[in-house]
Design a protein around this motif. Structure first.
Motif, short mmCIF file in Angstrom:
data_model
loop_
_atom_site.label_atom_id
_atom_site.label_comp_id
_atom_site.label_asym_id
_atom_site.label_seq_id
_atom_site.Cartn_x
_atom_site.Cartn_y
_atom_site.Cartn_z
N VAL A 61 53.97 73.22 15.59
CA VAL A 61 53.24 74.41 15.97
C VAL A 61 51.96 73.97 16.68
O VAL A 61 51.17 73.20 16.13
N TYR A 62 51.79 74.44 17.91
CA TYR A 62 50.61 74.10 18.71
C TYR A 62 49.80 75.37 18.94
O TYR A 62 50.28 76.29 19.61
N TYR A 63 48.61 75.39 18.38
CA TYR A 63 47.73 76.54 18.55
C TYR A 63 46.57 76.16 19.46
O TYR A 63 45.89 75.15 19.25
N PHE A 64 46.34 76.98 20.48
CA PHE A 64 45.20 76.82 21.39
C PHE A 64 44.46 78.14 21.43
O PHE A 64 45.06 79.18 21.70
N GLY A 65 43.15 78.12 21.17
CA GLY A 65 42.47 79.39 21.17
C GLY A 65 40.99 79.32 21.46
O GLY A 65 40.33 78.29 21.29
N THR A 66 40.47 80.44 21.90
CA THR A 66 39.03 80.58 22.09
C THR A 66 38.35 80.62 20.73
O THR A 66 38.96 80.94 19.71
N GLY A 67 37.08 80.26 20.69
CA GLY A 67 36.33 80.29 19.44
C GLY A 67 36.53 79.08 18.55
O GLY A 67 35.94 79.00 17.47
N ILE A 68 37.34 78.10 19.00
CA ILE A 68 37.54 76.88 18.22
C ILE A 68 36.41 75.92 18.60
O ILE A 68 36.55 75.07 19.49
N THR A 69 35.28 76.09 17.96
CA THR A 69 34.09 75.32 18.33
C THR A 69 33.83 74.14 17.40
O THR A 69 33.08 73.24 17.76
N ASP A 70 34.40 74.15 16.20
CA ASP A 70 34.21 73.05 15.26
C ASP A 70 35.31 73.10 14.20
O ASP A 70 36.20 73.96 14.23
N GLU A 71 35.25 72.20 13.23
CA GLU A 71 36.29 72.11 12.21
C GLU A 71 36.35 73.37 11.34
O GLU A 71 37.43 73.74 10.87
N SER A 72 35.21 74.00 11.11
CA SER A 72 35.23 75.21 10.28
C SER A 72 36.06 76.31 10.92
O SER A 72 36.74 77.09 10.22
N LYS A 73 36.04 76.40 12.25
CA LYS A 73 36.84 77.41 12.95
C LYS A 73 38.32 77.04 12.92
O LYS A 73 39.19 77.90 12.83
N LYS A 74 38.61 75.73 12.98
CA LYS A 74 40.00 75.29 12.82
C LYS A 74 40.51 75.64 11.44
O LYS A 74 41.68 76.01 11.26
N ASP A 75 39.65 75.51 10.44
CA ASP A 75 40.04 75.83 9.06
C ASP A 75 40.43 77.30 8.93
O ASP A 75 41.33 77.65 8.15
N VAL A 76 39.75 78.17 9.66
CA VAL A 76 40.11 79.60 9.64
C VAL A 76 41.54 79.78 10.13
O VAL A 76 42.34 80.51 9.52
N ILE A 77 41.88 79.10 11.23
CA ILE A 77 43.23 79.22 11.78
C ILE A 77 44.26 78.59 10.84
O ILE A 77 45.36 79.12 10.66
N ARG A 78 43.92 77.45 10.23
CA ARG A 78 44.83 76.84 9.25
C ARG A 78 45.12 77.80 8.11
O ARG A 78 46.27 77.91 7.64
N GLU A 79 44.09 78.49 7.64
CA GLU A 79 44.27 79.44 6.54
C GLU A 79 45.22 80.57 6.93
O GLU A 79 45.96 81.09 6.09
N VAL A 80 45.20 80.93 8.21
CA VAL A 80 46.07 81.99 8.70
C VAL A 80 47.51 81.51 8.85
O VAL A 80 48.46 82.18 8.41
N LEU A 81 47.69 80.34 9.45
CA LEU A 81 49.03 79.89 9.83
C LEU A 81 49.78 79.10 8.76
O LEU A 81 51.01 79.20 8.66
N SER A 82 49.07 78.31 7.99
CA SER A 82 49.73 77.42 7.03
C SER A 82 50.72 78.13 6.10
O SER A 82 51.81 77.61 5.84
N PRO A 83 50.40 79.31 5.58
CA PRO A 83 51.33 79.97 4.66
C PRO A 83 52.65 80.42 5.31
O PRO A 83 53.61 80.70 4.59
N VAL A 84 52.71 80.49 6.65
CA VAL A 84 53.91 81.06 7.27
C VAL A 84 54.70 80.05 8.10
O VAL A 84 55.77 80.38 8.62
N ILE A 85 54.23 78.80 8.24
CA ILE A 85 54.93 77.84 9.09
C ILE A 85 55.65 76.75 8.31
O ILE A 85 56.19 75.81 8.90
N GLY A 86 55.67 76.85 7.00
CA GLY A 86 56.38 75.88 6.18
C GLY A 86 55.81 74.47 6.32
O GLY A 86 54.60 74.28 6.29
N ASN A 87 56.71 73.51 6.54
CA ASN A 87 56.30 72.11 6.64
C ASN A 87 56.07 71.65 8.08
O ASN A 87 55.98 70.45 8.35
N ALA A 88 56.00 72.58 9.00
CA ALA A 88 55.81 72.22 10.41
C ALA A 88 54.49 71.50 10.62
O ALA A 88 53.50 71.76 9.92
N GLU A 89 54.48 70.59 11.58
CA GLU A 89 53.25 69.88 11.95
C GLU A 89 52.39 70.82 12.79
O GLU A 89 52.84 71.35 13.80
#
Length: 286
Positions: A61-89
Protein backbone atom coordinates in the motif's frame (compact mmCIF):
# COMPACT_ATOMS: atom_id res chain seq x y z
CA UNK A 1 -2.28 -6.71 -4.72
CA UNK A 2 -1.01 -3.09 -4.89
CA UNK A 3 -3.07 -0.18 -3.61
CA UNK A 4 -2.05 3.35 -4.60
CA UNK A 5 -3.58 6.26 -2.69
CA UNK A 6 -2.97 9.85 -3.75
CA UNK A 7 -4.68 12.52 -1.70
CA UNK A 8 -5.01 16.27 -1.78
CA UNK A 9 -7.16 18.47 0.41
CA UNK A 10 -10.07 18.31 -2.03
CA UNK A 11 -10.13 14.74 -3.30
CA UNK A 12 -8.43 11.37 -2.88
CA UNK A 13 -7.69 8.95 -5.74
CA UNK A 14 -7.48 5.21 -5.01
CA UNK A 15 -6.21 2.59 -7.48
CA UNK A 16 -6.09 -1.18 -6.93
CA UNK A 17 -3.74 -3.09 -9.25
CA UNK A 18 -3.93 -6.88 -9.46
CA UNK A 19 -2.37 -7.73 -12.82
CA UNK A 20 0.16 -5.97 -15.02
CA UNK A 21 -1.94 -6.05 -18.19
CA UNK A 22 -5.46 -6.09 -16.80
CA UNK A 23 -7.82 -3.24 -16.02
CA UNK A 24 -7.35 -1.78 -12.57
CA UNK A 25 -10.04 -0.63 -10.19
CA UNK A 26 -10.10 3.12 -9.52
CA UNK A 27 -12.34 5.21 -7.31
CA UNK A 28 -12.39 8.62 -5.62
CA UNK A 29 -13.36 10.01 -2.25
CA UNK A 30 -13.13 13.24 -0.28
CA UNK A 31 -9.74 14.78 0.35
CA UNK A 32 -7.52 13.85 3.30
CA UNK A 33 -5.23 16.22 5.14
CA UNK A 34 -3.80 15.15 8.54
CA UNK A 35 -2.64 18.73 9.07
CA UNK A 36 -6.29 19.70 9.55
CA UNK A 37 -7.92 16.35 10.43
CA UNK A 38 -7.61 13.81 13.23
CA UNK A 39 -7.57 10.08 12.53
CA UNK A 40 -11.18 9.81 13.69
CA UNK A 41 -12.31 12.62 11.40
CA UNK A 42 -10.58 10.94 8.46
CA UNK A 43 -12.08 7.54 9.31
CA UNK A 44 -15.56 9.06 9.54
CA UNK A 45 -15.19 10.90 6.23
CA UNK A 46 -13.66 7.85 4.47
CA UNK A 47 -15.83 5.15 6.08
CA UNK A 48 -17.28 3.80 2.84
CA UNK A 49 -13.97 3.47 1.00
CA UNK A 50 -12.18 2.03 4.04
CA UNK A 51 -14.81 -0.70 4.22
CA UNK A 52 -14.25 -1.33 0.53
CA UNK A 53 -10.50 -1.92 0.84
CA UNK A 54 -10.98 -4.22 3.84
CA UNK A 55 -11.95 -6.97 1.40
CA UNK A 56 -8.95 -6.52 -0.89
CA UNK A 57 -5.93 -8.81 -1.00
CA UNK A 58 -3.00 -6.46 -0.54
CA UNK A 59 0.78 -6.88 -0.60
CA UNK A 60 1.81 -3.23 -0.86
CA UNK A 61 0.00 0.00 0.00
CA UNK A 62 1.52 3.31 -1.12
CA UNK A 63 -0.01 6.44 0.36
CA UNK A 64 0.93 9.90 -0.91
CA UNK A 65 -0.78 12.92 0.54
CA UNK A 66 -0.78 16.58 1.37
CA UNK A 67 -0.23 17.53 5.00
CA UNK A 68 2.44 14.86 5.56
CA UNK A 69 4.89 17.26 7.17
CA UNK A 70 6.44 15.03 9.85
CA UNK A 71 6.21 11.62 11.54
CA UNK A 72 3.24 12.65 13.67
CA UNK A 73 1.18 13.24 10.50
CA UNK A 74 2.29 9.87 9.13
CA UNK A 75 1.09 8.32 12.39
CA UNK A 76 -2.38 9.76 11.76
CA UNK A 77 -2.51 8.01 8.39
CA UNK A 78 -1.16 4.76 9.89
CA UNK A 79 -3.93 4.86 12.47
CA UNK A 80 -6.46 5.17 9.65
CA UNK A 81 -5.09 2.54 7.27
CA UNK A 82 -3.46 -0.12 9.44
CA UNK A 83 -6.73 -1.68 10.68
CA UNK A 84 -8.01 -2.28 7.13
CA UNK A 85 -4.93 -3.37 5.11
CA UNK A 86 -4.00 -6.53 7.01
CA UNK A 87 -0.34 -7.50 6.73
CA UNK A 88 0.36 -5.36 3.66
CA UNK A 89 3.56 -3.31 3.62
CA UNK A 90 2.59 0.35 4.09
CA UNK A 91 4.56 3.31 2.74
CA UNK A 92 3.48 6.88 3.61
CA UNK A 93 5.00 9.88 1.85
CA UNK A 94 3.98 13.40 0.99
CA UNK A 95 2.25 14.30 -2.25
CA UNK A 96 5.36 15.89 -3.74
CA UNK A 97 7.02 12.46 -3.92
CA UNK A 98 4.01 11.22 -5.89
CA UNK A 99 4.45 14.12 -8.32
CA UNK A 100 8.17 13.40 -8.73
CA UNK A 101 7.74 9.66 -9.36
CA UNK A 102 4.84 10.25 -11.71
CA UNK A 103 6.29 13.11 -13.75
CA UNK A 104 10.06 12.64 -13.62
CA UNK A 105 10.44 8.90 -13.06
CA UNK A 106 14.20 8.34 -12.97
CA UNK A 107 15.05 11.39 -15.12
CA UNK A 108 16.16 14.75 -13.67
CA UNK A 109 13.48 17.40 -13.50
CA UNK A 110 11.53 19.76 -11.31
CA UNK A 111 8.14 18.36 -10.30
CA UNK A 112 5.43 20.74 -9.14
CA UNK A 113 1.95 20.52 -7.70
CA UNK A 114 -0.65 23.16 -8.48
CA UNK A 115 -3.91 21.95 -6.99
CA UNK A 116 -5.67 23.16 -3.85
CA UNK A 117 -2.14 23.93 -2.61
CA UNK A 118 1.25 24.23 -4.32
CA UNK A 119 4.64 22.58 -3.94
CA UNK A 120 7.80 21.81 -5.91
CA UNK A 121 11.04 19.84 -5.79
CA UNK A 122 14.06 18.88 -7.88
CA UNK A 123 14.29 15.13 -8.57
CA UNK A 124 17.00 12.77 -9.86
CA UNK A 125 16.85 8.98 -10.04
CA UNK A 126 13.37 8.94 -8.52
CA UNK A 127 14.46 10.80 -5.38
CA UNK A 128 14.05 14.39 -4.27
CA UNK A 129 17.41 16.13 -4.15
CA UNK A 130 16.44 19.69 -3.30
CA UNK A 131 13.32 21.56 -2.30
CA UNK A 132 12.50 25.22 -1.94
CA UNK A 133 10.20 24.80 1.07
CA UNK A 134 6.53 25.75 0.67
CA UNK A 135 4.98 28.01 3.28
CA UNK A 136 1.45 26.62 3.36
CA UNK A 137 -1.88 28.25 2.73
CA UNK A 138 -1.58 31.40 4.84
CA UNK A 139 2.00 32.34 4.00
CA UNK A 140 2.36 30.86 0.53
CA UNK A 141 0.69 28.40 -1.87
CA UNK A 142 1.19 30.81 -4.77
CA UNK A 143 -0.15 29.36 -8.01
CA UNK A 144 -2.65 27.10 -6.25
CA UNK A 145 -6.44 27.05 -6.22
CA UNK A 146 -6.35 28.23 -2.62
CA UNK A 147 -4.17 31.22 -3.51
CA UNK A 148 -6.28 32.07 -6.57
CA UNK A 149 -9.50 31.94 -4.56
CA UNK A 150 -8.00 33.91 -1.68
CA UNK A 151 -6.78 36.59 -4.10
CA UNK A 152 -10.25 36.85 -5.66
CA UNK A 153 -12.02 37.07 -2.28
CA UNK A 154 -9.54 39.71 -1.08
CA UNK A 155 -10.23 41.76 -4.21
CA UNK A 156 -13.94 41.43 -3.46
CA UNK A 157 -13.50 42.53 0.16
CA UNK A 158 -11.34 45.49 -0.87
CA UNK A 159 -13.91 46.53 -3.54
CA UNK A 160 -11.32 46.10 -6.29
CA UNK A 161 -13.44 44.00 -8.66
CA UNK A 162 -14.55 45.81 -11.83
CA UNK A 163 -18.29 46.64 -11.76
CA UNK A 164 -19.30 43.96 -14.27
CA UNK A 165 -17.32 41.28 -12.43
CA UNK A 166 -18.65 42.45 -9.05
CA UNK A 167 -22.22 42.00 -10.33
CA UNK A 168 -21.49 38.53 -11.71
CA UNK A 169 -19.71 37.50 -8.53
CA UNK A 170 -22.62 38.66 -6.33
CA UNK A 171 -25.18 36.87 -8.49
CA UNK A 172 -23.23 33.64 -8.13
CA UNK A 173 -22.26 33.73 -4.46
CA UNK A 174 -24.62 36.29 -2.96
CA UNK A 175 -23.45 39.13 -0.75
CA UNK A 176 -20.52 37.70 1.23
CA UNK A 177 -20.01 39.71 4.37
CA UNK A 178 -16.66 40.15 6.06
CA UNK A 179 -17.54 38.10 9.17
CA UNK A 180 -18.70 35.10 7.11
CA UNK A 181 -15.44 35.10 5.17
CA UNK A 182 -13.38 35.44 8.35
CA UNK A 183 -15.30 32.55 9.90
CA UNK A 184 -14.39 30.29 6.97
CA UNK A 185 -10.82 31.59 6.98
CA UNK A 186 -10.00 31.13 10.66
CA UNK A 187 -12.57 28.68 12.03
CA UNK A 188 -13.34 26.45 9.05
CA UNK A 189 -12.07 22.86 8.92
CA UNK A 190 -10.46 23.26 5.47
CA UNK A 191 -9.92 26.99 4.80
CA UNK A 192 -7.72 26.23 1.79
CA UNK A 193 -10.45 24.05 0.26
CA UNK A 194 -13.09 26.74 0.84
CA UNK A 195 -11.03 29.47 -0.80
CA UNK A 196 -10.03 27.12 -3.63
CA UNK A 197 -13.73 26.68 -4.48
CA UNK A 198 -13.72 30.27 -5.78
CA UNK A 199 -11.07 29.44 -8.39
CA UNK A 200 -13.83 27.92 -10.54
CA UNK A 201 -15.25 31.44 -10.90
CA UNK A 202 -11.87 32.62 -12.16
CA UNK A 203 -11.72 29.75 -14.64
CA UNK A 204 -15.19 30.60 -15.99
CA UNK A 205 -14.15 34.23 -16.43
CA UNK A 206 -10.47 33.78 -17.27
CA UNK A 207 -10.86 35.81 -20.47
CA UNK A 208 -11.86 38.85 -18.43
CA UNK A 209 -8.73 41.06 -18.17
CA UNK A 210 -8.98 41.32 -14.37
CA UNK A 211 -9.27 37.55 -13.88
CA UNK A 212 -6.57 36.78 -16.41
CA UNK A 213 -4.14 39.17 -14.72
CA UNK A 214 -4.94 37.73 -11.28
CA UNK A 215 -4.24 34.18 -12.51
CA UNK A 216 -1.10 35.27 -14.35
CA UNK A 217 0.21 37.12 -11.28
CA UNK A 218 -0.30 34.05 -9.08
CA UNK A 219 1.66 31.84 -11.50
CA UNK A 220 4.38 34.47 -11.82
CA UNK A 221 4.73 34.55 -8.04
CA UNK A 222 5.05 30.75 -7.97
CA UNK A 223 7.86 30.95 -10.54
CA UNK A 224 9.67 33.85 -8.85
CA UNK A 225 9.38 32.63 -5.25
CA UNK A 226 10.04 28.94 -5.91
CA UNK A 227 11.02 27.70 -9.38
CA UNK A 228 13.64 30.32 -10.20
CA UNK A 229 15.42 29.60 -6.91
CA UNK A 230 16.38 26.11 -8.10
CA UNK A 231 19.91 26.14 -9.57
CA UNK A 232 18.71 23.64 -12.21
CA UNK A 233 15.59 25.63 -13.16
CA UNK A 234 16.68 26.58 -16.68
CA UNK A 235 18.43 23.26 -17.37
CA UNK A 236 15.69 20.68 -16.76
CA UNK A 237 12.01 20.41 -17.68
CA UNK A 238 9.38 21.84 -15.33
CA UNK A 239 6.65 19.23 -14.86
CA UNK A 240 3.38 20.18 -13.17
CA UNK A 241 0.44 18.12 -11.91
CA UNK A 242 -2.84 19.16 -10.32
CA UNK A 243 -6.24 20.47 -11.32
CA UNK A 244 -5.13 24.10 -11.46
CA UNK A 245 -2.14 23.26 -13.66
CA UNK A 246 -4.35 21.19 -15.98
CA UNK A 247 -7.26 23.60 -16.39
CA UNK A 248 -5.13 26.75 -16.61
CA UNK A 249 -2.44 25.05 -18.72
CA UNK A 250 -2.51 27.71 -21.45
CA UNK A 251 -1.80 30.57 -19.02
CA UNK A 252 0.69 28.50 -17.02
CA UNK A 253 2.69 27.60 -20.13
CA UNK A 254 2.88 31.24 -21.21
CA UNK A 255 4.16 32.27 -17.79
CA UNK A 256 6.76 29.47 -17.66
CA UNK A 257 8.03 30.35 -21.13
CA UNK A 258 8.18 34.04 -20.24
CA UNK A 259 10.55 33.09 -17.40
CA UNK A 260 12.75 31.10 -19.84
CA UNK A 261 11.66 27.81 -18.25
CA UNK A 262 11.20 24.60 -20.23
CA UNK A 263 7.66 23.21 -20.06
CA UNK A 264 7.50 19.48 -19.40
CA UNK A 265 4.47 17.31 -18.65
CA UNK A 266 1.28 18.95 -17.39
CA UNK A 267 -1.19 16.45 -15.95
CA UNK A 268 -4.45 16.64 -14.02
CA UNK A 269 -3.18 14.17 -11.44
CA UNK A 270 -0.20 11.86 -10.77
CA UNK A 271 -2.05 8.53 -10.66
CA UNK A 272 -1.38 7.44 -14.25
CA UNK A 273 2.37 7.99 -13.86
CA UNK A 274 2.38 6.33 -10.44
CA UNK A 275 0.67 3.28 -11.90
CA UNK A 276 3.35 2.90 -14.56
CA UNK A 277 6.12 3.41 -12.00
CA UNK A 278 4.89 0.80 -9.54
CA UNK A 279 3.95 -1.74 -12.20
CA UNK A 280 7.56 -1.59 -13.33
CA UNK A 281 8.92 -1.65 -9.77
CA UNK A 282 6.88 -4.75 -8.90
CA UNK A 283 6.95 -6.49 -12.28
CA UNK A 284 8.13 -9.67 -10.53
CA UNK A 285 4.73 -9.87 -8.81
CA UNK A 286 2.92 -10.17 -12.11
Amino acid sequence: MILLIESGSTKTAWRYITQANEAFESFQSAGINPYYQTAKQICDAQHEVLQKIKGMTLRFVYYFGTGITDESKKDVIREVLSPVIGNAELSIQNDLIAAGLSLCGKAPGIACILGTGSNSGYFEQGEIQHQVPPLGFWLGDEGSGGHLGKSLVLAYLHHELPADLQLTFTKRFGELDRLTILQHAYKGEFPNRWFASFSKFLFDHRKHPFCYQLIEKSFQSFCDLYLLKYPQATEVPIHVTGSVAFYYADILQRVLKSKQLRVGIISEGPMAGLTMYYKELHRDLF
